[in-house]
Design an enzyme around this catalytic site. Sequence first.
Site, PDB file in Angstrom:
ATOM      1  N   ILE A 291      10.184  -1.743   8.054  1.00  0.00           N
ATOM      2  CA  ILE A 291       8.874  -1.987   8.668  1.00  0.00           C
ATOM      3  C   ILE A 291       8.899  -3.342   9.614  1.00  0.00           C
ATOM      4  O   ILE A 291       9.629  -4.230   9.274  1.00  0.00           O
ATOM      5  CB  ILE A 291       7.687  -2.266   7.435  1.00  0.00           C
TER       6      ILE A 291
ATOM      7  N   GLU B 244       5.572   1.730   1.651  1.00  0.00           N
ATOM      8  CA  GLU B 244       4.547   1.278   2.464  1.00  0.00           C
ATOM      9  C   GLU B 244       3.124   1.846   2.730  1.00  0.00           C
ATOM     10  O   GLU B 244       3.374   3.142   2.872  1.00  0.00           O
ATOM     11  CB  GLU B 244       5.558   1.311   4.013  1.00  0.00           C
ATOM     12  N   ILE B 245       2.130   1.237   2.335  1.00  0.00           N
ATOM     13  CA  ILE B 245       0.853   1.872   2.554  1.00  0.00           C
ATOM     14  C   ILE B 245       0.481   2.215   3.958  1.00  0.00           C
ATOM     15  O   ILE B 245       0.391   0.904   4.591  1.00  0.00           O
ATOM     16  CB  ILE B 245      -0.121   1.214   1.573  1.00  0.00           C
ATOM     17  N   VAL B 246      -0.043   3.266   4.420  1.00  0.00           N
ATOM     18  CA  VAL B 246      -0.440   3.333   5.698  1.00  0.00           C
ATOM     19  C   VAL B 246      -1.706   3.451   5.813  1.00  0.00           C
ATOM     20  O   VAL B 246      -2.348   2.800   7.044  1.00  0.00           O
ATOM     21  CB  VAL B 246       0.423   4.820   6.170  1.00  0.00           C
TER      22      VAL B 246
ATOM     23  N   TYR C 202       3.321  -7.058  12.525  1.00  0.00           N
ATOM     24  CA  TYR C 202       2.130  -6.444  13.099  1.00  0.00           C
ATOM     25  C   TYR C 202       1.518  -7.682  13.558  1.00  0.00           C
ATOM     26  O   TYR C 202       0.959  -8.465  12.616  1.00  0.00           O
ATOM     27  CB  TYR C 202       1.235  -5.565  12.487  1.00  0.00           C
TER      28      TYR C 202
ATOM     29  N   LEU D 236       4.211  -2.527   0.168  1.00  0.00           N
ATOM     30  CA  LEU D 236       4.235  -3.646   1.023  1.00  0.00           C
ATOM     31  C   LEU D 236       3.113  -2.794   1.970  1.00  0.00           C
ATOM     32  O   LEU D 236       3.062  -1.804   2.207  1.00  0.00           O
ATOM     33  CB  LEU D 236       5.320  -3.703   1.843  1.00  0.00           C
TER      34      LEU D 236
ATOM     35  N   PHE E  86      10.124   4.502   0.526  1.00  0.00           N
ATOM     36  CA  PHE E  86      11.623   4.196   0.851  1.00  0.00           C
ATOM     37  C   PHE E  86      12.309   3.964  -0.610  1.00  0.00           C
ATOM     38  O   PHE E  86      12.495   2.858  -1.046  1.00  0.00           O
ATOM     39  CB  PHE E  86      11.689   2.837   1.596  1.00  0.00           C
TER      40      PHE E  86
ATOM     41  N   CYS F  72      -5.580   3.906   3.707  1.00  0.00           N
ATOM     42  CA  CYS F  72      -6.265   4.228   2.600  1.00  0.00           C
ATOM     43  C   CYS F  72      -8.090   3.998   2.717  1.00  0.00           C
ATOM     44  O   CYS F  72      -8.358   3.324   3.311  1.00  0.00           O
ATOM     45  CB  CYS F  72      -6.029   3.161   1.697  1.00  0.00           C
TER      46      CYS F  72
ATOM     47  N   PHE G  23      10.737   0.597  -2.694  1.00  0.00           N
ATOM     48  CA  PHE G  23       9.408   0.012  -1.996  1.00  0.00           C
ATOM     49  C   PHE G  23       8.586   1.092  -1.461  1.00  0.00           C
ATOM     50  O   PHE G  23       9.376   2.060  -0.979  1.00  0.00           O
ATOM     51  CB  PHE G  23       9.339  -1.073  -1.519  1.00  0.00           C
TER      52      PHE G  23
END
Length: 449
Positions: free
Chosen positions: A209, A142-144, A212, A178, A135, A146, A140
Site C-alpha cells: 500500500i 487493507e480496508i478500502v 496517501y 491497515l 494480503f 466502510c 494483513f
Amino acid sequence: MSSSTAHIGAKRGRGAAAQVGAGGSDRNENQQPTKLRKLNASGRSNSKVGSGHSKKISEDKGDGKLSPKVNFRPVRNDGERQSLIDLIHLKNIFSIQLPKMPRGYIVRLVFDRRHRSLALCKGDKIIGGICFRPFETQRFAEIVFCAVVSSEQVRGYGTMLMNAMKEHVKPMGIEYFLTYADNFAIGYFKKQGFTKQVTMPSQQWTGFIKDYDGGTLMECKISQQIDYTQIRNILQEQKACVLKKVKQISNSHVLYDGLVFPKQQQQLQKHKLQPKQEQQQRPQDAPPSSQKTVHSSSSSTVVPTRRSTLAETWKIPFCLIPGVKEAGWRPSMRRSVSSRKDQRNSSIRHLQAKFGVLLKKLFSHPESWPFREPVDKSCASYYEVIKNPIDLRTMEEKLNRFEYETKSSFTADFHLMMNNCRRFNLPETQYYKCANHLEEEFMTLTKNL
C-alpha cells in the site's frame, strides 16, 4: 501498489457521526472484467452467495435482550448472479455515503476480483458493509470502504460490522488491518481498536500500500484469543466482577434513608421546634439570622433556623446526614463552599473569554485538522527541525492556565504554529495550504478583537 483513505461524516440533525468510508486502492487491473448480465438490483433471491454462507449475529437492542435480525454475508465477484446483485447494493451504499468519492473509482474497486466485501444485512436487506483487500501472504488486510446507510446510523451497526469483520478474516490468517484515515474518520477507527502507531514490521506491508497525502495510516492488531462478536458480553462480565469486588471493600452501594423535612406544626412540636415561640424569645435588637440553631442528635430531621414570610430556611450539620459518617467523613474534612472571587483584572478576564470563543471557532474550522493536536512523538524528524512546537490543544491549555494576558501573546503563539508548519512542509503539500487558509481566517476573526 495500493492506496486508501478513510472518511467519516455526520448526517445533520441526527447529532452523531455516523457515516464511515474509506477510499480504495488505485491498482492496475490485469484481469478481464466479467461480462454482466442484466440484473434486477431491487430483487432478492433465496440462493446462497457464492462466496460463503451468511453468518448470523444477534442484534443488541440496548435492553439486554438480543434478537437475531442482523447477519453478515461475505461477498466477492465470483460471477454468480446473487453475488453481483449484492455488490451492486454495496456499491450504491458507498456512492451515497461517500459523495466526494468518484463513482467510477468505487465501482472499479468493489467489483475487483482481488477485493472482498462483508455485507451487513438486516433481514434480507443490505444496510452497510466493508470492502477490503486481503494480503494473506503478508498476514494483513487493507480496508478500502466502510459505510452504513443513513437511516440505520447511530445504532451501533458500525461497531458490530467491524467486530464481525475481525472474526471473518481470522481463518485467512490475517493478523492486522491497515487503512489510511482522514481527519474525520480517526475517531471512529480509534473506537474500533485502531491506533496511529504501526507496530507491524515495515517490510511486511511496505510496497503493498502506498502513502496517501492528507491521510493518517492506522493499524489494528487482531487477537486470536478474543471473540470480537462477544465484546459487549465480555465487558459486562468484567464490569460485574469489578462491582462485586468494590462491594467487598466499600459501602458505596448501601442506600440510606433520606432527610426528613417536617412540614406540619405537630411534627415541629414533637421535636420541640416552634419557630414562633423562638422568635418571641429572641431579643428585639437581634437580627433574624442570629437565631440559635437547634439540632437533634438522635434524628436526621432537618430543623428550621429562622422564619420568613415566604419560606423557612432549614439547616443541619453534616454529621446528621445519613451515610456521611459511614463514608468516612470527619469534621476536619469540611471545606468552605463559598465562591472564590477572581482577583484578576476584569479586562484580562474579558480578554480571556474572547480568546476562548476564538479558539472554539478555530477548532471547528475545516482547515484546522492538522493543528488540533500535537504532532505525534514518533515523528522524530519533526522535533529535530521544530524546536518550539505549538498546537491548538496546547494553546487551549495555556489559556486555561491564564497565560495569555495580552492579545500579542495569543497571536504570537498562533503565528508560531503557522510558521512551524510552513517551515517543515513543502508549499505543495496539503498541510502548507491548510496553514495559509487558517491564518487568513484567524486574521479575519482577530480584526476587531
